[in-house]
Design an enzyme around this catalytic site. Structure first.
Site, PDB file in Angstrom:
ATOM      1  N   ARG A 177      -8.901  29.366  38.969  1.00 26.70           N
ATOM      2  CA  ARG A 177      -8.595  29.904  37.650  1.00 26.70           C
ATOM      3  C   ARG A 177      -9.344  31.224  37.482  1.00 26.70           C
ATOM      4  NH1 ARG A 177      -8.201  24.286  36.000  1.00 26.70           N
ATOM      5  NH2 ARG A 177      -6.299  23.995  34.734  1.00 26.70           N
ATOM      6  N   ARG A 212       0.344  24.325  37.228  1.00 34.15           N
ATOM      7  CA  ARG A 212      -0.278  25.511  37.777  1.00 34.15           C
ATOM      8  C   ARG A 212       0.706  26.414  38.504  1.00 34.15           C
ATOM      9  NH1 ARG A 212      -5.502  25.760  38.606  1.00 34.15           N
ATOM     10  NH2 ARG A 212      -4.924  27.920  38.938  1.00 34.15           N
ATOM     11  N   GLU A 246     -23.527   2.109  39.672  1.00 34.67           N
ATOM     12  CA  GLU A 246     -24.080   1.103  38.769  1.00 34.67           C
ATOM     13  C   GLU A 246     -23.042   0.059  38.366  1.00 34.67           C
ATOM     14  OE1 GLU A 246     -26.208   3.147  35.665  1.00 34.67           O
ATOM     15  OE2 GLU A 246     -27.617   4.032  37.100  1.00 34.67           O
ATOM     16  N   HIS A 267     -28.201   4.129  33.701  1.00 35.66           N
ATOM     17  CA  HIS A 267     -27.247   5.018  33.044  1.00 35.66           C
ATOM     18  C   HIS A 267     -26.148   4.270  32.281  1.00 35.66           C
ATOM     19  CE1 HIS A 267     -29.100   7.338  36.316  1.00 35.66           C
ATOM     20  NE2 HIS A 267     -29.048   8.335  35.460  1.00 35.66           N
TER      21      HIS A 267
END
Length: 265
Positions: free
Chosen positions: A172, A228, A84, A9
């Site tokens: 949310r 928030r 990785e 990846h």
């Protein structure tokens, strides 16, 4: 491990890192943020890979080699990238992210430095049991806090809530296509607020568990882009400033740690 083998990846090998390979990686969710760090803050940077949007770069912070990598959004993607990165020799990871605050004292533009995470993430459960602590490296964390203090940047030190979803998991409803939450998520933000949790984000808990299991050191700093306690919205016009502050703190901390290591040799 074969130094020429490229993990699938990230798509670069130990050999690609040169004769003085970096031990430190700065990890961001956004490929654009990784590119910005490499372009604007490092010297002699070059791109290693852009496979799957996991853009990676190598460069120098003064004389210290640095890897800049992209994790993608969320813990599953991060877990692949981090696995990785460790394979190619990375020993320290500092996540530079964004977050939403859930305490009124934590304002947009501030930075949050995580001492640990309430880890509500499926990927983390594949790494270690639920009760396994997701804690940041104390030396990296203290270095980040000291850097913020040196730079005069408003910072908050404490527990982060790492969750898997941006909408339901962070309660949310007004900005979501799905306003109907399971009962156990209704009121979860207020519950976390009472537990003195500072912020929501989506990667730190898994990173910190991986650090404990894989035996590397990790820390997390996030620029606050949503408050928030007031509403659900990301304050896009202030995002750049918040990210810049988080980057500056991380780089200052690395400079300080590198200077200490040189002084002790």
């Amino acid at each position: 491990m074969n130094p020429f083998a490229k993990p699938y990846h990230i798509n670069f090998s130990r050999a690609d890192l040169g004769t003085s390979p970096p031990a430190i990686a700065l990890l961001s969710g956004e490929p654009e943020r990784s590119a910005r760090i490499a372009r604007d803050y490092l010297q002699n940077s070059r791109q290693l890979s852009d496979y799957r949007g996991l853009n990676s770069y190598i460069g120098y912070l003064d004389s210290t080699p640095i890897l800049v990598a992209t994790s993608g959004m969320g813990a599953p993607s991060l877990s692949i990238a981090v696995n990785e990165l460790v394979q190619v020799g990375i020993e320290k990871i500092v996540r530079i992210g964004t977050c939403g605050s859930i305490q009124a004292r934590v304002r947009v533009g501030d930075v949050v430095i995580s001492t640990g995470a309430l880890c509500r993430q499926g990927a983390a459960n594949d790494i270690a049991p639920v009760e396994y602590p997701a804690v940041a490296d104390p030396f990296l964390t203290v270095a980040l806090a000291g850097a913020a203090r040196d730079l005069g940047i408003e910072y908050h030190l404490g527990i982060t809530a790492s969750v898997d979803t941006f909408y339901e998991g962070q309660e949310r409803t007004e900005s979501s296509a799905n306003p109907h939450l399971p009962r156990w998520l209704q009121g979860i933000t207020e519950e976390y607020r009472r537990l003195n949790i500072l912020n929501y984000e989506m990667e730190a808990g898994t990173l910190l568990k991986m650090a404990g299991v894989y035996s590397f050191t990790a820390a997390c700093i996030c620029g606050v882009v949503a408050r928030r306690t007031e509403n659900e919205a990301i304050e896009v016009e202030k995002k750049g400033e918040a990210i810049e502050r988080a980057i500056e703190v991380a780089l200052h901390a690395i400079r300080t740690l590198s200077a200490r290591e040189i002084g002790n040799t």
